[in-house]
Design a protein around this motif. Structure first.
Motif, mmCIF file in Angstrom:
data_model
loop_
_atom_site.group_PDB
_atom_site.id
_atom_site.type_symbol
_atom_site.label_atom_id
_atom_site.label_comp_id
_atom_site.label_asym_id
_atom_site.label_seq_id
_atom_site.Cartn_x
_atom_site.Cartn_y
_atom_site.Cartn_z
ATOM 1 N N PRO A 94 0.903 -1.243 0.087
ATOM 2 C CA PRO A 94 -0.088 -0.029 -0.122
ATOM 3 C C PRO A 94 0.813 1.234 -0.039
ATOM 4 N N ALA A 95 0.331 2.267 -0.776
ATOM 5 C CA ALA A 95 1.460 3.497 -0.942
ATOM 6 C C ALA A 95 1.531 4.268 0.158
ATOM 7 N N GLU A 96 0.425 3.954 1.107
ATOM 8 C CA GLU A 96 0.622 4.809 2.301
ATOM 9 C C GLU A 96 1.539 4.222 3.327
ATOM 10 N N ASP A 97 2.045 3.118 3.093
ATOM 11 C CA ASP A 97 2.965 2.425 4.010
ATOM 12 C C ASP A 97 4.300 2.560 3.499
ATOM 13 N N SER A 98 4.782 3.061 2.191
ATOM 14 C CA SER A 98 5.849 3.401 1.764
ATOM 15 C C SER A 98 6.857 4.260 2.700
ATOM 16 N N GLU A 99 6.378 5.233 3.183
ATOM 17 C CA GLU A 99 7.241 5.977 4.179
ATOM 18 C C GLU A 99 7.791 5.170 5.503
ATOM 19 N N ARG A 100 6.935 4.269 6.043
ATOM 20 C CA ARG A 100 7.214 3.572 6.994
ATOM 21 C C ARG A 100 8.497 2.686 6.658
ATOM 22 N N PHE A 101 8.166 1.846 5.256
ATOM 23 C CA PHE A 101 9.158 0.845 4.857
ATOM 24 C C PHE A 101 10.504 1.676 4.451
ATOM 25 N N HIS A 102 10.372 2.736 4.041
ATOM 26 C CA HIS A 102 11.580 3.486 3.800
ATOM 27 C C HIS A 102 12.355 3.733 4.770
ATOM 28 N N ARG A 103 11.835 4.195 5.806
ATOM 29 C CA ARG A 103 12.410 4.394 7.121
ATOM 30 C C ARG A 103 13.126 3.193 7.680
ATOM 31 N N TRP A 104 12.633 2.128 7.534
ATOM 32 C CA TRP A 104 13.171 0.979 8.044
ATOM 33 C C TRP A 104 14.323 0.474 7.385
ATOM 34 N N SER A 105 14.129 0.326 5.899
ATOM 35 C CA SER A 105 15.274 0.141 4.946
ATOM 36 C C SER A 105 16.564 1.073 5.113
ATOM 37 N N ASP A 106 16.001 2.510 5.423
ATOM 38 C CA ASP A 106 17.153 3.364 5.678
ATOM 39 C C ASP A 106 17.810 2.917 7.233
ATOM 40 N N GLU A 130 16.833 1.402 -1.557
ATOM 41 C CA GLU A 130 18.031 2.086 -1.112
ATOM 42 C C GLU A 130 18.877 2.203 -2.379
ATOM 43 N N THR A 131 19.261 1.451 -3.123
ATOM 44 C CA THR A 131 20.116 1.769 -4.294
ATOM 45 C C THR A 131 20.019 2.684 -5.420
ATOM 46 N N THR A 132 18.526 2.722 -5.669
ATOM 47 C CA THR A 132 18.019 3.620 -6.431
ATOM 48 C C THR A 132 17.917 4.827 -5.944
ATOM 49 N N VAL A 133 17.722 5.178 -4.832
ATOM 50 C CA VAL A 133 17.909 6.550 -4.219
ATOM 51 C C VAL A 133 19.318 7.046 -4.288
ATOM 52 N N ARG A 136 26.871 5.130 6.519
ATOM 53 C CA ARG A 136 25.705 4.454 5.605
ATOM 54 C C ARG A 136 26.397 3.366 4.423
ATOM 55 N N LEU A 137 25.620 2.446 4.440
ATOM 56 C CA LEU A 137 26.156 1.292 3.385
ATOM 57 C C LEU A 137 25.904 1.959 2.150
ATOM 58 N N THR A 138 24.973 2.704 1.959
ATOM 59 C CA THR A 138 24.458 3.252 0.568
ATOM 60 C C THR A 138 24.571 5.073 0.570
ATOM 61 N N PRO A 139 25.247 5.278 -0.231
ATOM 62 C CA PRO A 139 25.553 6.804 -0.017
ATOM 63 C C PRO A 139 24.753 7.772 -0.362
ATOM 64 N N HIS A 140 24.031 8.383 0.790
ATOM 65 C CA HIS A 140 22.964 9.139 0.598
ATOM 66 C C HIS A 140 23.586 10.511 1.000
ATOM 67 N N PRO A 141 23.085 11.815 0.512
ATOM 68 C CA PRO A 141 23.618 13.038 1.123
ATOM 69 C C PRO A 141 22.773 13.486 2.029
ATOM 70 N N GLU A 142 23.390 14.468 3.151
ATOM 71 C CA GLU A 142 22.608 14.937 4.283
ATOM 72 C C GLU A 142 21.345 15.886 3.627
#
Length: 387
Positions: free
Chosen positions: A140-152, A221-224, A375-381
Motif C-alpha cells: 500500500p502506497a500509504e506504507d511507503s514512508e514506513r518501509f523506507h524508514r526501516w530500510s534506511d 536504497e540503491t536507486t535512491v 551508511r552502506l549506501t551513499p546518501h547526502p545529508e
C-alpha cells in the motif's frame, strides 16, 4: 581500526591484501577483469566453509558476515534467482513505466511548489524508489514512508542495533503483508510468488517473506543513491547537463554513465573499502593472486568501473560514452535482477527534468553536499537545488 593495505603483488593488477575494519585479512579487488571474473565465479559465494571462523568486514548485519551454507548455496541461489526473475522481469518492469512516469511527474510538481532552495533528496530521490517498489510488490502506497524508514535504518554500518531493528521491522511488516496477500491476492509480485508457493511447492511462505523483504530493501536504497548521484553529476558538469537537456535521446546513455561514475560526494572512511562480499569455497587464482579457501574477497565495482584499461578517460563524466560495460549491476549469475526497473526509474526521471526544470541548478555549487556518515549506501545529508 584503520585500514591497512599491502601494495599490489607483482603480476596481480587490481587486487591486493588489506586488513578490514574488523581486523581481519581480505582481498580487495579493484581491477575490472579480476572483478568481472570473480563476480561470475561459481567457486566463491556468500557462505563460508567454516562460518564460525570466517573473516569479517565489520559487525554489520547486512555485509559484515557470511550467509548460508556452502553445501546448499548454489542450488538455493539458482532457485531464488528464478523466483526473482518472475518479480523483476523486464516485461513486468516495462509495464510499470506509465505509473512510474506519473509518480515522477507528481513528485516534481510537489518539488516545484516548495520554497527555494528545496531539498531534492527529500522531495524526489527518497520517495520515488519507495513508491515504485511498492507498486511492484503490491505494498500500500500509504506504507511507503514506513518501509523506507526501516530500510534506511538497515543501511547504518556503524549502528548495529539500528540496522538490526530496521531489518526486523521490515521482516515483520512483510510477514503481515504476505498473509494479507494470501487471503486477498492482487496483480503484484508478492501475489505471483505466493501462487508459485501454492501451486508447485517450489517456495515456502517464509521464503516469500524473505525474498520480498530483500526486494523491498534492495529496490529502494540503491536507486535512491543513484538518483542523488545523477542529479549531482549533471548539475556539476555544465556541458553534460546542457547536452542531456538539449537532446532527450541521450538520456539512456547518460543513465549508464551515472551508474558507472563516482559520486562527487566525499567518500566515507567507515565504508570506503566495502565491496561485494564473497568467500572463496576452494583455492583459486584471480588476477594473478593466489586466493585460498575461506579467504574474504571484497569486490569494489565502483573502482572496477574506473579501470583505464576498459574505460577511456574514466574520471571524465561523459554522457555519450559508448560502449559502457560497467559492473554496477554485477555480472554473471548474480547480475542484479532489479536492473531493468532501476534503469526505467532513472530514465523516466532524467527525461522529465529538462522540461519541468530547465533552469535547475545546485543552490551552492561551490560546496558539494556532505554524505550521511556510516551508511552502506551513499546518501547526502541534503541536496539543495533551485531553479
Amino acid at each position: 581500526m584503520e585500514h591497512v593495505e599491502d601494495p599490489p603483488a607483482p603480476g596481480c593488477p587490481g587486487i591486493r591484501r588489506i586488513t578490514t575494519p574488523a581486523g581481519d585479512p581480505a582481498w580487495l579487488v579493484t581491477g575490472y577483469e579480476a572483478a568481472r571474473s570473480l563476480l561470475a565465479d561459481a567457486r566463491v559465494g556468500r557462505s563460508h566453509p567454516d562460518p564460525g571462523n570466517a573473516p569479517r568486514f565489520s559487525e554489520s548485519t547486512l555485509f559484515g558476515r557470511p550467509w548460508g551454507r556452502v553445501e546448499t548455496e548454489r542450488a538455493e541461489h539458482a532457485r531464488m534467482r528464478r523466483l526473482m526473475a518472475r518479480a523483476f522481469s523486464a516485461g513486468q518492469s516495462e509495464a510499470l513505466r506509465p505509473q512510474i512516469q506519473a509518480t515522477a511527474e507528481r513528485l516534481l510538481d510537489e518539488l516545484a511548489a516548495l520554497p527555494r532552495p528545496a531539498d531534492f533528496h527529500r522531495a524526489v530521490s527518497q520517495p520515488l524508489p519507495a513508491l515504485v517498489v511498492a507498486m511492484l510488490l503490491g505494498v500500500p502506497a500509504e506504507d511507503s514512508e514506513r518501509f523506507h524508514r526501516w530500510s534506511d535504518d538497515w543501511t547504518h554500518a556503524d549502528d548495529h542495533q539500528r540496522a538490526r531493528s530496521g531489518m526486523e521491522n521490515l521482516r515483520a511488516y512483510m510477514t503481515d503483508l504476505v498473509r494479507r496477500k494470501r487471503a486477498r491476492p492482487g496483480q503484484d509480485a508478492i501475489s505471483d510468488l505466493l501462487g508459485v508457493a501454492d501451486g508447485s511447492g517450489e517456495v515456502t511462505e517464509s521464503e516469500v517473506v524473505a525474498l520480498a523483504t530483500t526486494l523491498l530493501f534492495a529496490g529502494n536504497e540503491t536507486t535512491v543513491a543513484a538518483i542523488d548521484k545523477g542529479v549531482l553529476l549533471l548539475l556539476r558538469h555544465e556541458e553534460a547537463r546542457a547536452a542531456v537537456w538539449r537532446d532527450p535521446g541521450l538520456v539512456p546513455l547518460a543513465v549508464e554513465e551515472i551508474l558507472r561514475a563516482r559520486s562527487p560526494m566525499p567518500p566515507d572512511p567507515a565504508t570506503e573499502q566495502l565491496g561485494i562480499v564473497r568467500y572463496a569455497h576452494c583455492d583459486l587464482e584471480a588476477g594473478g593472486a593466489a586466493i585460498r579457501e575461506g579467504d574474504l574477497i571484497l569486490v569494489r565495482k565502483l573502482d572496477a568501473n574506473q579501470d583505464p584499461d576498459v574505460f577511456r578517460d574514466p574520471a571524465r563524466f561523459d554522457v555519450t560514452r559508448r560502449p559502457n560495460p560497467h559492473l554496477t549491476f554485477g555480472h554473471g549469475p548474480r547480475y542484479c535482477p532489479g536492473a531493468p526497473l532501476a534503469r526505467i526509474e532513472l530514465q523516466v526521471l532524467f527525461a522529465a527534468l529538462p522540461a519541468r526544470f530547465p533552469g535547475l541548478r545546485l543552490a551552492d555549487p561551490a560546496s558539494p553536499p556532505r554524505r550521511q556518515p556510516g551508511r552502506l549506501t551513499p546518501h547526502p545529508e541534503n541536496l539543495l537545488v533551485t531553479w
